[in-house]
Motif scaffolding. Structure first.
Motif, short mmCIF file in Angstrom:
data_model
loop_
_atom_site.label_atom_id
_atom_site.label_comp_id
_atom_site.label_asym_id
_atom_site.label_seq_id
_atom_site.Cartn_x
_atom_site.Cartn_y
_atom_site.Cartn_z
N PHE A 80 41.36 -4.55 4.31
CA PHE A 80 39.70 -4.34 4.88
C PHE A 80 39.05 -4.91 5.63
CE2 PHE A 80 35.99 -6.86 4.47
CZ PHE A 80 35.10 -5.77 4.57
N ASP A 81 38.80 -4.97 7.08
CA ASP A 81 39.10 -5.67 8.18
C ASP A 81 37.58 -6.15 8.05
OD1 ASP A 81 38.08 -6.12 10.60
OD2 ASP A 81 38.23 -4.63 11.68
N PRO A 82 37.01 -6.54 7.63
CA PRO A 82 35.98 -8.24 7.96
C PRO A 82 35.23 -7.75 9.08
CG PRO A 82 37.44 -9.29 7.20
CD PRO A 82 37.99 -8.11 7.34
N TYR A 83 36.19 -8.10 10.00
CA TYR A 83 35.48 -8.48 11.78
C TYR A 83 35.47 -8.30 12.55
CZ TYR A 83 35.58 -12.27 8.58
OH TYR A 83 35.78 -13.33 7.35
N GLY A 84 36.01 -6.74 12.53
CA GLY A 84 36.22 -5.82 13.36
C GLY A 84 36.85 -6.22 14.34
N GLN A 85 37.96 -5.65 14.19
CA GLN A 85 39.31 -5.85 14.69
C GLN A 85 40.13 -4.63 14.87
OE1 GLN A 85 40.42 -9.70 12.99
NE2 GLN A 85 40.04 -8.51 11.77
N ILE A 86 40.48 -4.65 15.90
CA ILE A 86 41.50 -3.34 16.76
C ILE A 86 42.81 -3.47 15.96
CG2 ILE A 86 40.32 -2.76 18.91
CD1 ILE A 86 42.95 -3.61 20.10
N HIS A 87 43.46 -4.41 15.66
CA HIS A 87 44.96 -4.28 15.02
C HIS A 87 44.45 -3.91 13.73
CE1 HIS A 87 48.18 -6.22 13.26
NE2 HIS A 87 47.63 -6.23 12.01
N PHE A 88 43.95 -3.58 12.21
CA PHE A 88 43.45 -3.11 11.30
C PHE A 88 43.39 -2.11 11.74
CE2 PHE A 88 42.46 -7.87 10.36
CZ PHE A 88 43.36 -7.81 9.10
#
Length: 742
Positions: free
Chosen positions: A120-128
């Motif tokens: 789950f990506d809660p913060y907006g990250q391209i890694h996820f």
């Protein structure tokens, strides 16, 4: 192989001698000794060429044990340990024995690989975005769970324990191409003996010509073994540790200890390697800490009058409830550190911390855990202890700070290489993955020697329903979730006071890191003592102690002058840094970073159509990135790329070995490798925003409401909404903090 009795050895010896002509045997052994000397000299010259440090170590080596070479009529060298009168290989033909042993092993050895889940990506990250899409591709491949090493005939990584006389190595490489072999031999005497018996020269020349990797770890103490192992993989690619098979050549107490130590730590090599977006957040937030003149912890030793004081490192685990009466009564006789949400627990229990320990770099932890405390005066004279990744939304609740330099983030080491005066700032190690780790690490790196853990449960006792103390209103009253995600129960582990505990992946890692940190730091300071009063999981290098056992000792201790101690921390143990903002802009050069990404993309051009060369491409890029981290000018650029690249490469490796059909595996690997290329292109744009990329503020760069660009696999996911930690409103009746001693 070394469990036979001495009588059995003597029987074997007598049978052989009675069956041979002694004169003929003397001639054979005489020729063997000449052969051994010639082979040693030849091997030594080749080691000088490829592994000069090993050549230097064993050129004039004197064995600790007493041993001799001998052979039977076949002339094949074997060892006998003369003091024990014990053969190393209990067979007439050691080479045939080793070949058979390797054949038997490979007939059942399965492909082992780390498996990643969707996150789950809660913060907006391209890694996820890239990692999750790679996981989806890998999950779609029809995996043969019974795939054997011999079926694929090549493999990225072998971990071998025991060199012996080396005869098994030739057989291994005859059947499997190993891209990376890590050879761990706990007994230097045996490795020295192998230089006489085994044709290392031929093997090393072959490995050089075929560009295969071989790392030696010889005679390293168990306490330092993990660091040596980790360094092998860092150089050639951490992704290699995500695909492995383990071969143990001989079994004795030393190899058992070696294997036990490796098993405890091996997963840590690739479990917490960081990733691109997090590094950008940490860098921008670290710059804010400096420019906003927050105070950093100085490396100067803690004053003697303070380093011997007891320190209570307190988490919000369920066993904290049992120890609340003790902590209330003796809170003035120890330095009290509240780890994360434990500050909520202590507020409601009437216990005043001296330090608030923060681990998170996230933007919402402050408002959600500190902003809801009714009596904000409670926080004013508490000192926040954090690393240089801390977000301003957390720092705003405190007047005073004590910031450590996080050693596993690239920002501060990079900065220090340009500003040597920053070497005076104290670094912190192993402060992840949960805030209890940060609490212990903070106590250690402040310089305290007597540490007590309370509520650092890292799980819950079997039969219990609670994951947190009932004094923690965040979980009991405000609906903060403590199920699933990082709390997902996956393991059953031994308890600190016996019994068993349910634990999660992250909590198990936390317990491991606590034990490992203490193991490492006790090498530097044998006075360091850690009492674990938590009724949670067992953690190595801590002393299991019930709080009731401490009453007699603490009842006689004097109260600590907390005001004087606080003034010392603020005035002497910490200091502001003065660096101009314009200097930061020069240090993070997007043009240079783009050139590095373009070169990395060039390495990934024209991907090969076979597994062996495919793995070499990933090693080549990994070695390029590692080389970047070796130079001051490029250290940061390589460091911010490495974690995400290695994460994706682990998934590429899984695709490469999902079945025996090589062409299908290459097809799957190429799909994930396209995501690696997309990542390297998009990373360039994000890097250009530095030093203005603090978490959550970074959403201004994603105006279309998506997390960056579409990829070669699929659409960019929507940018997440603001992640709310608190789910339930609660009118806290404790409007004013009251200190309690009963």
């Amino acid at each position: 192989m070394q469990n036979n009795t001495k009588n059995e050895n003597n029987s074997f010896n007598n049978q052989e001698l009675s069956a041979l002509n002694l004169e003929e045997l003397k001639k054979i052994q005489s020729h063997m000794y000449v052969f051994l000397e010639d082979r040693f000299c030849n091997n030594l010259e080749t080691f000088k060429k490829y592994y000069p440090e090993i050549a230097k170590r064993f050129d004039k080596y004197t064995p600790v044990k007493s041993f001799e070479f001998f052979c039977t009529q076949n002339g094949i060298p074997n060892l006998i340990f003369t003091k024990e009168n014990e053969f190393f290989y209990k067979t007439e033909d050691p080479i045939a024995y080793c070949q058979e042993e390797m054949d038997n092993f490979l007939s059942t050895a399965k492909v082992q690989q780390t498996k990643y889940q969707l996150e789950f990506d809660p913060y907006g990250q391209i890694h996820f975005k890239y990692s999750n899409q790679a996981v989806e591709i890998e999950n779609s491949l029809p995996r043969n769970k019974d795939l054997l090493i011999k079926d694929v005939k090549s493999f990225p990584n072998c971990l071998m324990i025991g060199c012996g006389l080396g005869y098994h190595l030739a057989r291994l490489y005859e059947q499997v191409e190993i891209e990376n072999l890590v050879l761990v031999e706990p007994d230097p005497d045996l490795f020295y003996a192998s230089m006489f018996a085994f044709d290392w020269s031929n093997l090393l020349e072959y490995l050089h010509e075929s560009e295969h990797l071989l790392h030696f770890i010889i005679g390293v103490e168990p306490e330092l073994l993990f660091l040596e192992l980790e360094s092998c993989y860092k150089k050639s690619g951490i992704f290699l540790s995500g695909s492995w098979f383990t071969y143990i050549h001989y079994v004795n107490d030393e190899t058992k200890r070696t294997w036990d130590e490796i098993k405890r730590h091996f997963d840590q090599i690739h479990d917490a390697i960081g990733f691109f977006d997090d590094h950008l957040f940490a860098t921008s937030q670290g710059i804010e800490l400096i420019t906003n003149r927050h105070k950093f912890v100085l490396k100067k030793p803690l004053k003697n009058e303070y380093k011997h004081l007891p320190v209570f490192v307190i988490g919000a685990g369920p066993s904290l409830d049992h120890d609340i009466p003790f902590l209330r009564k003796y809170q003035d006789k120890a330095i009290v550190m509240a780890c994360g949400t434990a500050i909520d627990s202590l507020y409601h229990a009437g216990i005043k911390p001296d330090f608030y320990i923060n681990l998170e770099r996230t933007f919402n932890v402050g408002d959600s855990t500190l902003g809801v405390i009714p009596d904000q005066k409670f926080l004013q004279d508490i000192i926040i202890v954090a690393s240089d990744t801390c977000h301003r939304n957390t720092l705003k609740y405190f007047k005073n700070s004590a910031i450590f330099a996080k050693n596993d983030e690239p920002f501060f080491p990079y900065l220090t290489s340009y500003y040597p005066k920053l070497e005076n700032i104290q670094e912190i190690k192993l402060s992840n993955p949960v805030v209890g780790n940060a609490g212990l690490a903070s106590a250690i790196y402040f310089g305290f020697e007597n540490i007590y853990l309370f509520g650092i449960d890292n799980g819950k006792k079997i039969g219990s329903n609670k994951m947190h103390s009932s004094f923690t209103a965040l979980y009991a009253k405000r609906g903060v979730v403590d199920q699933g995600g990082p709390y997902q129960i996956e393991k059953i582990l031994p308890g600190n006071f016996g019994g068993q505990c349910e634990s999660s992946f992250f909590f198990a890692m936390s317990g491991h890191n606590i034990g490992f940190l203490l193991q490492m730091e006790k090498l530097n300071n044998n006075k360091l003592t850690c009492y674990n009063c938590s009724d949670g999981i067992f953690m190595e290098n801590t002393i299991a102690t019930h709080s009731e056992e401490l009453v007699k000792d603490f009842s006689s201790k004097p109260d600590i002058d907390k005001h004087k101690f606080s003034e010392y921390v603020i005035g002497e143990k910490t200091a502001e840094l003065s660096l101009p903002l314009q200097d930061f802009r020069k240090l993070f050069d997007s043009v240079k970073f783009n050139e590095i990404c373009q070169k990395a993309l060039g390495i990934l051009d024209n991907l090969p159509d076979n597994r062996v060369d495919y793995a070499k491409v990933m090693v080549k890029l990994s070695e390029y990135i590692f080389a970047l981290t070796s130079y001051r000018e490029t250290f940061y650029y390589g460091s911010v790329l490495n974690g995400s690249i290695q994460n994706l490469f682990i998934l590429v490796s899984r695709a490469l070995y999902h079945c025996s059909d090589e062409s299908k595996c290459i097809e799957g690997a190429n799909r994930i490798m396209n995501l690696v290329k997309d990542f390297l292109k998009e990373a360039q744009e994000l890097f250009s925003y530095l030093p203005d990329y603090a978490m959550w503020d970074h959403r201004k760069y994603f105006e279309n409401g998506l997390v960056g660009k579409d990829t070669s696999y699929g659409k960019a996911p929507p940018f997440p909404g603001k992640f709310e930690i608190i789910r339930t409103q609660f009118d806290d009746p404790m409007k004013t903090f009251m200190k309690r001693y009963d």
